[in-house]
Design an enzyme around this catalytic site. Structure first.
Site, PDB file in Angstrom:
ATOM      1  CB  SER A 112     -16.086  -7.954  -1.596  1.00 52.98           C
ATOM      2  OG  SER A 112     -15.155  -9.022  -1.726  1.00 52.98           O
ATOM      3  CB  SER A 153     -11.613 -19.958   9.787  1.00 49.65           C
ATOM      4  OG  SER A 153     -12.740 -20.815   9.638  1.00 49.65           O
ATOM      5  CE1 TYR A 156     -10.344 -20.562   4.870  1.00 55.50           C
ATOM      6  CE2 TYR A 156     -11.659 -21.881   6.380  1.00 55.50           C
ATOM      7  CZ  TYR A 156     -11.317 -20.645   5.851  1.00 55.50           C
ATOM      8  OH  TYR A 156     -11.954 -19.503   6.304  1.00 55.50           O
ATOM      9  CG  LEU A 189     -15.474 -11.503   6.762  1.00 48.33           C
ATOM     10  CD1 LEU A 189     -14.585 -12.464   7.533  1.00 48.33           C
ATOM     11  CD2 LEU A 189     -16.803 -11.306   7.479  1.00 48.33           C
ATOM     12  CB  CYS A 248     -10.176  -9.448   5.352  1.00 47.52           C
ATOM     13  SG  CYS A 248     -10.779  -8.695   6.877  1.00 47.52           S
ATOM     14  CG  ASP A 276      -0.554 -12.266  -4.492  1.00 45.67           C
ATOM     15  OD1 ASP A 276      -0.493 -12.640  -3.307  1.00 45.67           O
ATOM     16  OD2 ASP A 276      -0.675 -13.067  -5.443  1.00 45.67           O
ATOM     17  CE  LYS A 311      -8.515 -18.300   6.977  1.00 43.18           C
ATOM     18  NZ  LYS A 311      -8.198 -16.859   6.839  1.00 43.18           N
ATOM     19  CG  PHE A 323     -19.388 -14.093   9.120  1.00 42.65           C
ATOM     20  CD1 PHE A 323     -19.629 -12.764   9.427  1.00 42.65           C
ATOM     21  CD2 PHE A 323     -19.090 -14.970  10.152  1.00 42.65           C
ATOM     22  CE1 PHE A 323     -19.565 -12.306  10.734  1.00 42.65           C
ATOM     23  CE2 PHE A 323     -19.027 -14.532  11.460  1.00 42.65           C
ATOM     24  CZ  PHE A 323     -19.268 -13.190  11.758  1.00 42.65           C
TER      25      PHE A 323
END
Length: 254
Positions: free
Chosen positions: A16, A147, A160, A18, A86, A60, A164, A193
């Site tokens: 699902s 990101s 996060y 991106l 992704c 995973d 990234k 997005f």
């Protein structure tokens, strides 16, 4: 690097968002696709929808054996030349919040999935690509997903943003490591997005996010990410680079 009828693309987080859009785009371009996602994802349904030359392999990204199984499945379809990372999570939490310090396990989980999982896929897929005969000068290309939080981490994004930022830092080093093997590494750093991560936000929050983007003032479409991936595959001079895909957005503190 041109896609031909023996080209295989492996996409993590491919069920699902991106990843899903990228699976559809690369399949439409003529590549066989291996959709890698969690067993609970709609990956099997997407593979059945696409039909021929599309398979779902539950995995995973942190698990070496599961990722290797997905790579082995790709080899059964043709030549693995394209890998797109992704898979990721965005668990929020301040360094010190109302309930005390951010849990170390919570922080580590985000880093393990977003950074270590990405590296796990990178290293195993690159090893598999070594056996490929160069095509248009490339044995393969690996696209990673960072990101803009890597640069503009907001309040509550410590884990996060750190994960990234690690992907951004990995990009050039990995590209240089793999250059003599004719394997390219490029990272895309998306802004905001329309993905499942944002699907549950109230309408007014979504509208606020859209207004923050200078132009176009809207959320990005997963298809636009997929379009960039397709161009990266095609353009062999793109290597060791992080490309912001954000409509000129620079995230505010909150």
């Amino acid at each position: 690097m041109q896609i031909n009828d023996s080209t295989v693309a492996l996409v993590t987080g491919g069920a699902s968002g991106l990843g899903g859009a990228t699976v559809r785009r690369l399949h439409a371009e003529g590549a066989a696709v291996v959709i890698v996602d969690l067993p609970s994802s709609p990956g099997q349904a997407l593979a059945e929808e696409l039909g021929d030359m599309a398979v779902f392999v539950p995995a995973d990204v942190r698990d070496e054996a599961q990722v290797q199984a997905a790579i082995d499945a790709a080899a059964e379809l043709g030549t693995l030349r394209i890998v797109v990372n992704c898979a990721g999570v965005a668990t929020p939490g301040r360094v010190v919040g109302k309930r005390g310090p951010l849990g170390l396990e919570d922080f580590a989980n985000v880093v393990n999935i977003n950074l270590i999982g990405t590296f796990n896929v990178l290293r195993l897929s690159a090893a598999a690509m070594l056996a490929n005969e160069p095509q248009d000068g490339d044995r393969g290309v690996v696209v990673m997903t960072a990101s803009i939080a890597a640069y503009d981490g907001q309040i509550g994004q410590a884990a996060y943003a750190a994960s990234k930022g690690g992907v951004v830092g990995l990009t050039l080093s990995a590209a240089r490591d793999l250059a003599d093997k004719a394997i390219r590494v490029v990272t895309v750093a998306p802004g905001t997005f329309e993905t499942p991560m944002l699907a549950g936000l109230p309408g007014e929050v979504k509208e606020l996010l859209e207004k923050q983007v200078p132009h176009p003032s809207r959320l990005g479409k997963p298809e636009e990410y997929a379009n960039l991936v397709a161009h990266i595959v095609d353009n062999s001079m793109l290597n060791g680079e992080v490309i912001r895909l954000d409509g000129a957005l620079r995230m505010p503190p909150r």
